[in-house]
Design an enzyme around this catalytic site. Sequence first.
Site, mmCIF file in Angstrom:
data_model
loop_
_atom_site.group_PDB
_atom_site.id
_atom_site.type_symbol
_atom_site.label_atom_id
_atom_site.label_comp_id
_atom_site.label_asym_id
_atom_site.label_seq_id
_atom_site.Cartn_x
_atom_site.Cartn_y
_atom_site.Cartn_z
ATOM 1 N N PHE A 137 32.150 49.158 32.180
ATOM 2 C CA PHE A 137 32.780 48.336 30.149
ATOM 3 C C PHE A 137 33.594 47.172 31.047
ATOM 4 O O PHE A 137 34.462 47.032 29.922
ATOM 5 C CB PHE A 137 33.540 48.963 29.662
ATOM 6 N N CYS A 139 32.336 44.484 32.755
ATOM 7 C CA CYS A 139 31.641 42.541 33.265
ATOM 8 C C CYS A 139 31.964 41.807 32.310
ATOM 9 O O CYS A 139 31.336 42.259 31.348
ATOM 10 C CB CYS A 139 30.465 42.809 34.006
ATOM 11 N N ASN A 204 38.232 45.206 36.308
ATOM 12 C CA ASN A 204 37.129 44.552 36.236
ATOM 13 C C ASN A 204 37.279 43.119 36.044
ATOM 14 O O ASN A 204 38.586 43.030 37.066
ATOM 15 C CB ASN A 204 35.606 44.420 35.894
ATOM 16 N N CYS A 347 67.031 29.268 59.553
ATOM 17 C CA CYS A 347 67.337 27.971 58.397
ATOM 18 C C CYS A 347 66.227 27.421 59.308
ATOM 19 O O CYS A 347 67.314 26.609 60.250
ATOM 20 C CB CYS A 347 68.142 27.389 58.241
ATOM 21 N N CYS A 386 64.566 30.784 45.331
ATOM 22 C CA CYS A 386 64.830 29.734 46.811
ATOM 23 C C CYS A 386 63.766 31.055 47.773
ATOM 24 O O CYS A 386 63.450 30.214 48.763
ATOM 25 C CB CYS A 386 66.157 29.746 47.072
ATOM 26 N N CYS A 390 61.092 29.220 50.037
ATOM 27 C CA CYS A 390 61.769 29.077 51.738
ATOM 28 C C CYS A 390 60.072 29.451 52.635
ATOM 29 O O CYS A 390 59.411 30.617 52.629
ATOM 30 C CB CYS A 390 62.384 30.037 52.116
HETATM 31 C C1 LIG Z 1 29.494 39.438 43.152
HETATM 32 C C2 LIG Z 1 30.648 40.355 42.058
HETATM 33 C C3 LIG Z 1 29.202 41.420 42.145
HETATM 34 C C4 LIG Z 1 30.579 42.234 41.222
HETATM 35 N N1 LIG Z 1 29.290 43.178 39.896
HETATM 36 C C5 LIG Z 1 30.233 44.710 39.651
HETATM 37 C C6 LIG Z 1 29.117 45.116 39.531
HETATM 38 O O1 LIG Z 1 27.766 44.836 38.822
HETATM 39 N N2 LIG Z 1 29.734 45.981 38.653
HETATM 40 C C7 LIG Z 1 30.821 46.394 37.977
HETATM 41 O O2 LIG Z 1 31.850 47.183 37.355
HETATM 42 N N3 LIG Z 1 31.349 45.651 38.691
HETATM 43 C C8 LIG Z 1 31.408 44.408 39.083
HETATM 44 N N4 LIG Z 1 31.834 43.611 40.191
HETATM 45 C C9 LIG Z 1 33.349 43.920 39.982
HETATM 46 C C10 LIG Z 1 34.167 44.294 41.582
HETATM 47 O O3 LIG Z 1 34.104 45.957 41.520
HETATM 48 C C11 LIG Z 1 35.657 44.224 41.204
HETATM 49 O O4 LIG Z 1 35.684 45.110 39.552
HETATM 50 C C12 LIG Z 1 36.706 43.047 41.026
HETATM 51 O O5 LIG Z 1 35.583 42.543 41.927
HETATM 52 C C13 LIG Z 1 38.041 43.135 41.507
HETATM 53 O O6 LIG Z 1 38.160 43.885 42.378
HETATM 54 P P1 LIG Z 1 38.327 43.103 44.653
HETATM 55 O O7 LIG Z 1 39.568 41.840 44.156
HETATM 56 O O8 LIG Z 1 38.552 43.759 45.459
HETATM 57 O O9 LIG Z 1 36.966 42.090 43.707
HETATM 58 C C14 LIG Z 1 31.412 42.546 40.924
HETATM 59 C C15 LIG Z 1 32.095 41.356 41.522
HETATM 60 C C16 LIG Z 1 31.619 40.874 42.398
HETATM 61 C C17 LIG Z 1 32.743 39.503 43.251
HETATM 62 S S1 SF4 Z 2 63.694 26.561 52.322
HETATM 63 FE FE1 SF4 Z 2 64.329 27.753 53.596
HETATM 64 S S2 SF4 Z 2 64.341 26.988 55.847
HETATM 65 FE FE2 SF4 Z 2 64.157 25.045 54.082
HETATM 66 S S3 SF4 Z 2 66.405 24.860 54.181
HETATM 67 FE FE3 SF4 Z 2 66.116 26.411 52.417
HETATM 68 S S4 SF4 Z 2 66.281 28.125 53.648
HETATM 69 FE FE4 SF4 Z 2 66.110 26.754 55.535
#
Ligand SMILES: Cc1cc2nc3c(=O)[nH]c(=O)nc-3n(C[C@H](O)[C@H](O)[C@H](O)COP(=O)(O)O)c2cc1C
Ligand code: SF4
Lengths: 434, 444
Positions: A137, A139, A204, A347, A386, A390
């Site tokens: 449910f 995509c 998803n 640092c 910060c 950093c």
């Molecule tokens: C190319 C692609 C195709 C996908 N196709 C499906 C699908 O057919 N069915 C589904 O439930 N989710 C699909 N997804 C979603 C993934 O299953 C998953 O929920 C989503 O990518 C988040 O996980 P990730 O950050 O590890 O990629 C697809 C994702 C990608 C990148």
């Molecule tokens: S950001 Fe981190 S490395 Fe850069 S001056 Fe500040 S404390 Fe030092």
Amino acid sequence: MANLASEFIGIKSPNPFWLASAPPTDKEYNVRRAFEAGWGGVVWKTLGEEGPPVVNVNGPRYGAIWGADRRLLGLNNIELITDRPLEVNLREIKAVKKDYPDRAIIVSLMVPCEEEAWKKILPLVEETGADGVELNFGCPHGMSERGMGAAVGQVPEYIEMVTRWVKQYSKLPCIVKLTPNITDVRKPAEAAMRGGADAVSLINTINSITSVDLDLFAPEPTIDGKGAHGGYCGPAVKPIALNMVAEIARNPETANLPISGIGGVTTWKDAAEFMALGAGNVQVCTAAMTYGFKIVQEMISGLSDWMDQKGVTSVSEIVGRAVPNTTDWKDLNLNYIAKAKIDQDLCISCGRCFAACEDTSHQAINMSDDRVFSVNDDECVACNLCVNVCPIQDCITMEQMPAGAIDPRTGEKVSDKHGDWTTHPNNPMATAAE
Amino acid sequence: MPNSIATNGVVAERLDKQTLADNFTDLHPPLDDHEALVAADRCYFCHDAPCMTACPTDIDIPLFIRQIATGTPDASAKTIFSQNILGGMCARVCPTETLCEEVCVRETAEGKPVEIGRLQRYATDTLMGKGIHPFVRAKSTGKKVAVVGAGPAGLSCAHRLAMLGNNVVIYDARAKAGGLNEFGIASYKSVDGFAQNELNWLLSIGGIELKTGQSLGVDITLDGLSNDYHAVFLGMGLAGVNALRADGEDKDNVLDAVSFIADLRQASDLSKLSIGRRVVVIGGGMTAVDAAVQAKLLGAEEVTIAYRRGKDRMSASVYEQDLATSKGVRILYNVQPERILGNGAAVGVEFAYTQTKDGKLVSTGETFELRADQVFKAIGQTLTGAPDALTIEHGKIAVDEFGRTSQSGVWAGGDCANGGEDLTVTAVAEGRDAAMDIHASLTA
Ligand SMILES: Cc1cc2nc3c(=O)[nH]c(=O)nc-3n(C[C@H](O)[C@H](O)[C@H](O)COP(=O)(O)O)c2cc1C
Ligand code: SF4
Ligand SMILES: Cc1cc2nc3c(=O)[nH]c(=O)nc-3n(C[C@H](O)[C@H](O)[C@H](O)COP(=O)(O)OP(=O)(O)OC[C@H]3O[C@@H](n4cnc5c(N)ncnc54)[C@H](O)[C@@H]3O)c2cc1C
Ligand code: SF4
Ligand code: SF4
């Protein structure tokens, strides 16, 4: 080495790492290789109803954003559900399950929102010997224009209705996969539960346009001059997914509803975090698509080493461990006082912390003529900006002030008592402290 | 400090202790946590990674680097040690510039490889620093194997055999185990007694007995070992050195580079080591570079490596050559020694220029003299003491792809065996693979 054996809604797998329904699980060839590489289970690429399969675009399906060194951080796709015939997929699922009985195979399904359609497909899935079904449910592109995927996931009543049909026409454990393209993810989760779902999985992909071609004036990926929004995933979406998982885990209504955590899981650590926030296992897509199936080895060794360090012997012991510590803002202790501290040995004097604090925060970092950067406790509110800017890990740390000390910023004594907004005198709605 | 770099002759105490200590610290200091994360982040986790193919021990490099990147250096070390139990030493001494790092895709693309060697050191140091030995022995097979030589080949073989449940006795001619890890590797590559620490850590798996001062051919014989043990592995290295075949080779202060390095490695006080003011090293390999650089670091004023062929033929890598020249060593190519000059002690070397004619190296007839009060020969080591019963090929014990020699029940690996480069990592790989074959044959 810790035992990673996992049981999720009664489905056993040698580890809690499953491949999410997506191209990595689109066919027998992939799934066999994934199992050989060590994946504990797969959710097969979403199947549609019988008949001519859907047709994908023949131009680019993906857009991406990158971090330094072109490390892929976010992926956007406009792929549909499987574009291979139903019978072929079912035959392959059966063959793989037979050869890998110890691995989990879940079949993802997306058919029109009609009782007949669900009634028809479920027995076919049962016949393969698969361990369960996942209802897609989620995509957000393409299929949703045809009234499926996220179009169902955005209407809790539909979720409940379809889940009920599925539980009625099949004995298979049923996972409902949720879309994040909604304002309050607890509602669809509650609906799934009312419909009888054994678990929910999330997230998803998220509606997204990753970039615009500034010559064509068209969103990317661009197909013949046009682009459509896609679904966003990968490391960039992890924070969104973690929050949604936690929302469901700490909602009293759904507190006992098992969750399969998805969204940006890239390392063992991401997986451990999802599980700590209540996920019983995790599913991975983009990380496998970026680095190949072999990354599961790092997830396995990393999770098991960490569990050994923690003295934990079973994955179930980590599930939900961080849920009691996930609260509302109003419950955070306002008497907890910290100050940033810069480790002068680490640092490198880049001055990023200074720019951030001086220009945009509390003017709490001093810079000397010879570029020594130090925190002025009189001004530091411990915002952590910060630390985050950093470039050197652990160079700036947040040090808690002991009870009894005087906070030089407010001139007040640090209290050892918990005191939050609900009781704070500035809060017009404060209930008096006893 | 009685002497300086300009004192004539072969004398000790040319440099003060602090300078010596500075000169002989780690060539590549270890990476700290942050540096390791930054370095690990550069790895692309390549598919069928070229670096892995280039590693003689087939370490899963992308995996171990990813394990560092994801904050699990212990798991990373296990990935390394499961293929190469001397992964700690190899991280220090492997000429990575001609192995894994040479073929890293980022070397090809940007001329800047992922720092595989230093990352390997980071991971292995982390686990070894905790005193953890990551392997346990399988249940006993009841088999006993004799290993001759406690260098990298013998140690790697013994460890693998012990891990698989066999009992092992290692015999070594020297009083101290470790082979060239202990006596050969340049000091600045293996500081703070690492070779002995690693040895003790390796032996802590159990099931390995070490007998030092036992020389094959003198105290023990192959027949005796074959009778007493179910199998024998020979990892005896190359104990002899090649002769110079130049007049005057027998003069004083004409020495083997290998023994000079061994003395240096064993010295408890570097300031007590004598070194010439003008040192000439003859040879073109890693030993020549190591002897020359260490002579320079001890305070020799002028150090020259004289190699008889061109730069491209030198077996020391360009990286090693650059290291030498950066330390102030001069390298002369295409020159060969004709005779050592001097009455009693060496005072110089007469060289002839060389050229290659019809594939043969010949003198051009032109000669010149170099002043020298110390001459090191680094023109290669030879096999000595190999049992007569074994077939010898190209001056080494003939072995097949499993490390089997011509005599059944006897395996060999490392420098003493034919095939593979003479490197620590190759010796480790050959010892390990022979152990697998021995185990398979004993448990068949
Ligand atoms: C190319 C692609 C195709 C996908 N196709 C499906 C699908 O057919 N069915 C589904 O439930 N989710 C699909 N997804 C979603 C993934 O299953 C998953 O929920 C989503 O990518 C988040 O996980 P990730 O950050 O590890 O990629 C697809 C994702 C990608 C990148
Ligand atoms: S950001 Fe981190 S490395 Fe850069 S001056 Fe500040 S404390 Fe030092
Ligand atoms: C000066 C020098 C510097 C080097 N630097 C490097 C480097 O930086 N990187 C690198 O990869 N390689 C280097 N090498 C090569 C590397 O050291 C060898 O390839 C490696 O040590 C071979 O291992 P091994 O176990 O076969 O032999 P060895 O390390 O030589 O060990 C053989 C062992 O067998 C013992 N032995 C010999 N004869 C007998 C006998 N008759 N009976 C009983 N025991 C016996 C010896 O005492 C010794 O302990 C260097 C070599 C030298 C000489
Ligand atoms: S990843 Fe493979 S299928 Fe996709 S565009 Fe590249 S070559 Fe073609
Ligand atoms: S070749 Fe380089 S980038 Fe590729 S896996 Fe090996 S170390 Fe990493």
